[in-house]
Design an enzyme around this catalytic site. Structure first.
Site, PDB file in Angstrom:
ATOM      1  N   LYS A 269       0.863  -1.192   0.000  1.00 45.57           N
ATOM      2  CA  LYS A 269       0.000   0.000   0.000  1.00 45.57           C
ATOM      3  C   LYS A 269       0.887   1.225   0.000  1.00 45.57           C
ATOM      4  O   LYS A 269       1.670   1.438   0.932  1.00 45.57           O
ATOM      5  CB  LYS A 269      -0.912  -0.004   1.235  1.00 45.57           C
ATOM      6  CG  LYS A 269      -1.689   1.311   1.438  1.00 45.57           C
ATOM      7  CD  LYS A 269      -2.611   1.267   2.655  1.00 45.57           C
ATOM      8  CE  LYS A 269      -3.214   2.652   2.951  1.00 45.57           C
ATOM      9  NZ  LYS A 269      -4.091   2.664   4.136  1.00 45.57           N
ATOM     10  N   ASP A 274      -2.410  10.213   3.515  1.00 43.52           N
ATOM     11  CA  ASP A 274      -3.817   9.843   3.691  1.00 43.52           C
ATOM     12  C   ASP A 274      -4.515  10.883   4.565  1.00 43.52           C
ATOM     13  O   ASP A 274      -4.481  10.807   5.789  1.00 43.52           O
ATOM     14  CB  ASP A 274      -3.915   8.451   4.330  1.00 43.52           C
ATOM     15  CG  ASP A 274      -5.367   8.013   4.529  1.00 43.52           C
ATOM     16  OD1 ASP A 274      -6.261   8.667   3.954  1.00 43.52           O
ATOM     17  OD2 ASP A 274      -5.580   7.019   5.250  1.00 43.52           O
ATOM     18  N   LYS A 281      -9.919  13.099   7.921  1.00 43.54           N
ATOM     19  CA  LYS A 281      -9.484  12.687   9.251  1.00 43.54           C
ATOM     20  C   LYS A 281      -9.443  13.894  10.187  1.00 43.54           C
ATOM     21  O   LYS A 281      -9.287  15.021   9.737  1.00 43.54           O
ATOM     22  CB  LYS A 281      -8.057  12.104   9.167  1.00 43.54           C
ATOM     23  CG  LYS A 281      -7.976  10.723   8.561  1.00 43.54           C
ATOM     24  CD  LYS A 281      -6.548  10.215   8.571  1.00 43.54           C
ATOM     25  CE  LYS A 281      -6.454   8.828   7.971  1.00 43.54           C
ATOM     26  NZ  LYS A 281      -7.152   7.788   8.750  1.00 43.54           N
ATOM     27  N   ARG A 355      -7.692  -0.336   0.875  1.00 44.89           N
ATOM     28  CA  ARG A 355      -8.234  -1.540   0.233  1.00 44.89           C
ATOM     29  C   ARG A 355      -8.639  -1.254  -1.202  1.00 44.89           C
ATOM     30  O   ARG A 355      -8.565  -2.131  -2.074  1.00 44.89           O
ATOM     31  CB  ARG A 355      -9.394  -2.095   1.079  1.00 44.89           C
ATOM     32  CG  ARG A 355     -10.550  -1.140   1.233  1.00 44.89           C
ATOM     33  CD  ARG A 355     -11.451  -1.477   2.416  1.00 44.89           C
ATOM     34  NE  ARG A 355     -10.906  -1.035   3.696  1.00 44.89           N
ATOM     35  CZ  ARG A 355     -11.471  -1.244   4.874  1.00 44.89           C
ATOM     36  NH1 ARG A 355     -12.631  -1.896   4.951  1.00 44.89           N
ATOM     37  NH2 ARG A 355     -10.915  -0.798   5.979  1.00 44.89           N
TER      38      ARG A 355
HETATM   39  N1  BES Z   1      -4.244   4.547   6.854  1.00 43.52           N
HETATM   40  C1  BES Z   1      -5.410   4.356   7.625  1.00 43.52           C
HETATM   41  C2  BES Z   1      -5.225   3.367   8.772  1.00 43.52           C
HETATM   42  C3  BES Z   1      -4.404   3.861   9.924  1.00 43.52           C
HETATM   43  C4  BES Z   1      -4.937   4.757  10.832  1.00 43.52           C
HETATM   44  C5  BES Z   1      -3.137   3.393  10.114  1.00 43.52           C
HETATM   45  C6  BES Z   1      -4.178   5.189  11.902  1.00 43.52           C
HETATM   46  C7  BES Z   1      -2.383   3.808  11.213  1.00 43.52           C
HETATM   47  C8  BES Z   1      -2.903   4.721  12.092  1.00 43.52           C
HETATM   48  C9  BES Z   1      -6.525   3.812   6.741  1.00 43.52           C
HETATM   49  O1  BES Z   1      -6.547   4.293   5.455  1.00 43.52           O
HETATM   50  C10 BES Z   1      -7.811   4.237   7.383  1.00 43.52           C
HETATM   51  O2  BES Z   1      -8.055   5.406   7.432  1.00 43.52           O
HETATM   52  N2  BES Z   1      -8.584   3.258   7.844  1.00 43.52           N
HETATM   53  C11 BES Z   1      -9.804   3.539   8.489  1.00 43.52           C
HETATM   54  C12 BES Z   1     -10.816   2.544   7.992  1.00 43.52           C
HETATM   55  C13 BES Z   1     -12.227   2.851   8.419  1.00 43.52           C
HETATM   56  C14 BES Z   1     -12.707   4.109   7.735  1.00 43.52           C
HETATM   57  C15 BES Z   1     -13.080   1.679   8.064  1.00 43.52           C
HETATM   58  C16 BES Z   1      -9.591   3.398   9.997  1.00 43.52           C
HETATM   59  O3  BES Z   1      -8.850   2.503  10.412  1.00 43.52           O
HETATM   60  O4  BES Z   1     -10.145   4.209  10.731  1.00 43.52           O
HETATM   61 ZN    ZN Z   2      -4.745   4.852   4.681  1.00 46.65          ZN
HETATM   62 MN    MN Z   3      -7.547   6.143   5.302  1.00 52.18          MN
END
Ligand code: BES
Ligand code: ZN
Ligand code: MN
Length: 506
Positions: A269, A274, A281, A355
């Site tokens: 990935k 992000d 976020k 994903r």
């Molecule tokens: N890159 C993030 C996951 C992440 C968050 C890694 C914090 C390390 C620290 C990923 O893209 C993400 O935002 N995932 C979301 C998924 C949710 C929206 C289903 C998450 O984990 O909140």
């Molecule tokens: Zn991410």
């Molecule tokens: Mn994300």
């Protein structure tokens, strides 16, 4: 870092520093015993007088060493002999490595290969020594106006019991050096800020790796036009809100005698930043989302380690690179995208973008008829909730690959823990409007992310590593860890050894 192996008495070694691990019971290991004999029992006396307590990872610098040819002596505590396992060995080794980097020493002799560890030979120990030293020498100061002086250490000599042992130590050290360099490369890529390390930067990095590989590695970059023609609508949807164009990066390592031998494939990935996209976020800590290409960085680092070791096997390294930003062209919650596989996805949350990027890269991997595919991703915050910062999350559609990944993690001491990929979880991805949704609700977020990917990996044995908790440190020592390069490199080397052991079953 240069390294050498010697079987001679370490008391005779002319070096800036000799590094000696010591158990708490005061019974000296073979190399320490020789140093003690030559120095009128200097080590034994320091312990007896209470000047050195050999508790785990305690370091004592003795700046003069009468009777020894070394300019300095460094004692490193190993703690209790009966409790000495891999973790303690590595903790002591890291403490010694860090202490060495602070010395005005150009070279050193290290005697860690004779520490008894159940189940680990001197090749394993030597590998860890070089890996630890290489990691300890790492600095990331590209953006500092006045960086601290670089560590002086240039050369490390490892001691071995005899010539046979020396061969094992040499082989292990060679692996450790390649691994350490791969790990440090991963750290640098991941530490780079998002305004430098963009999808195009990663693509250029792949081309640079190919250029310096002497023909062992080739790189192919798919730009947005190529991805549109291909039909990678899901990967493309992630980068829509960004001015930085999306890239699919494909590197081929051809090391097998038979060019048609099925490759093992790694897929990373590579979200170079992000922001969450339209599902933005919160602001606190958002800077750390520059590390959201940690999976990609580990694929690059593993490729680098492999180029240092040149195993006879075929590999494909794939990186799905995009920047996830809000913008007027950005994908919106409710949008439906069509994946390379043809499945449609309702994007209920644009922050579940990893994903969406990976699924098309995983479909792309099918064309290589792989022996196995492993994807690596900072995929879910839920992985941190479930496993903290010690284990990466593992999900797999094949028990053999899962076992091999877990074993490789143990050997490398870069561990993963498996979560179930049961059918029951799949229904959390049902959508009223498309073939599947990109989120599965709050329960089991790491598993439902794995379920999403599993819809795209039916054609081959596959494992997914969620490294959200392991790819970087937050807080005062914020920075990339280089994980899971150790696990991945071990996994690949183990696959080659397995193939060598059973040549007819290829
Ligand atoms: N890159 C993030 C996951 C992440 C968050 C890694 C914090 C390390 C620290 C990923 O893209 C993400 O935002 N995932 C979301 C998924 C949710 C929206 C289903 C998450 O984990 O909140
Ligand atoms: Zn991410
Ligand atoms: Mn994300």
């Amino acid at each position: 870092m240069q390294f050498a192996v010697q079987t001679a008495n370490p008391a005779k070694a002319e070096t800036d520093c000799v590094v000696v691990p010591v158990f708490r019971d005061g019974d000296l290991l073979p190399a320490a015993g020789k140093l003690d004999d030559a120095s009128e029992r200097l080590i034994g006396q320091l312990i007896e007088r209470g000047d050195f307590d050999a508790h785990l990872a305690n370091v004592l610098m003795v700046p003069f060493a009468p009777g020894l040819c070394a300019a300095r002596l460094m004692l490193v505590g190993l703690g209790e002999r009966a409790e000495c396992r891999e973790a303690g060995f590595l903790k002591a080794l890291d403490a010694a490595s860090e202490a060495l980097m602070k010395l005005p020493a150009d070279d050193a002799v290290i005697t860690f290969a004779d520490v008894p560890l159940p189940g680990r030979g001197s090749d394993w120990k030597a590998r860890k020594v070089l890996e630890a030293i290489t990691r300890a020498g790492y600095r990331f100061e590209r953006f500092m106006s006045s960086p601290a002086p670089a560590p002086r250490l240039q050369k490390l000599t490892l001691t071995a019991a005899d010539n046979d042992d020396a061969r094992r130590v040499d082989a292990g050290a060679r692996e450790g050096l390649a691994l350490g360099e791969g790990i440090n490369y991963t750290r640098t890529l991941a530490n780079l800020p998002g305004n430098v390390c963009t999808p195009r930067y990663l693509a250029a990095e792949a081309e640079a790796l190919a250029d310096e590989s002497g023909g062992m590695l080739t790189a192919e970059i798919l730009d947005e036009d190529a991805l549109t023609t291909l039909g990678a609508g899901s990967l493309l949807s992630v980068g829509r809100g960004s001015v930085e164009p999306t890239r699919l990066i494909v590197m081929h390592y051809r090391g097998a005698d038979n060019p048609d031998e099925a490759p093992h494939v790694l897929v990373g990935k590579g979200i170079t930043f992000d922001s969450g996209g339209i599902s933005l976020k919160p602001g606190a800590g958002m800077d750390e989302m520059k590390f959201d290409m940690g999976g990609a960085a580990s694929v690059f680092g593993t490729a680098k380690a492999i180029l240092g070791l040149r195993p006879e096997m075929n590999l494909v390294f794939i990186v799905a690179a995009a920047e996830n930003m809000p913008g007027s062209a950005a994908t919106k919650p409710g949008d439906i995208v069509t994946t390379l596989k043809g499945l449609t996805v309702e994007v209920l949350n644009t922050d579940a973008e990893g994903r969406l990027a990976l699924c098309d890269a995983l479909t792309y991997a099918e064309r290589f008829e792989p022996a196995s595919v492993v994807d690596i991703a900072t995929l879910t915050g839920a992985a941190i909730i479930g496993l903290g910062h010690h284990a990466s999350g593992l999900l797999a559609n094949d028990d053999g690959v899962a076992r091999a990944m877990l074993d490789a993690g143990e050997t490398a001491q870069d561990r993963a823990w498996q979560l179930p990929l049961w059918d029951e979880y799949q229904q959390q991805l049902d959508s009223n409007f498309a073939d599947l949704a990109n989120i599965g609700g709050k329960p089991a977020g790491t598993i439902t992310a794995g379920c999403f990917l599993s819809r795209f990996t039916e054609a081959y044995p596959w494992a997914h590593l969620d490294i959200a908790g392991t790819a970087w440190h937050s807080g005062d020592n914020k920075g990339a860890t280089g994980r899971p390069v150790g696990l991945l490199t071990q996994y690949l080397l183990d696959r080659q050894n397995e193939a060598d052991a059973a040549p007819d079953e290829r």
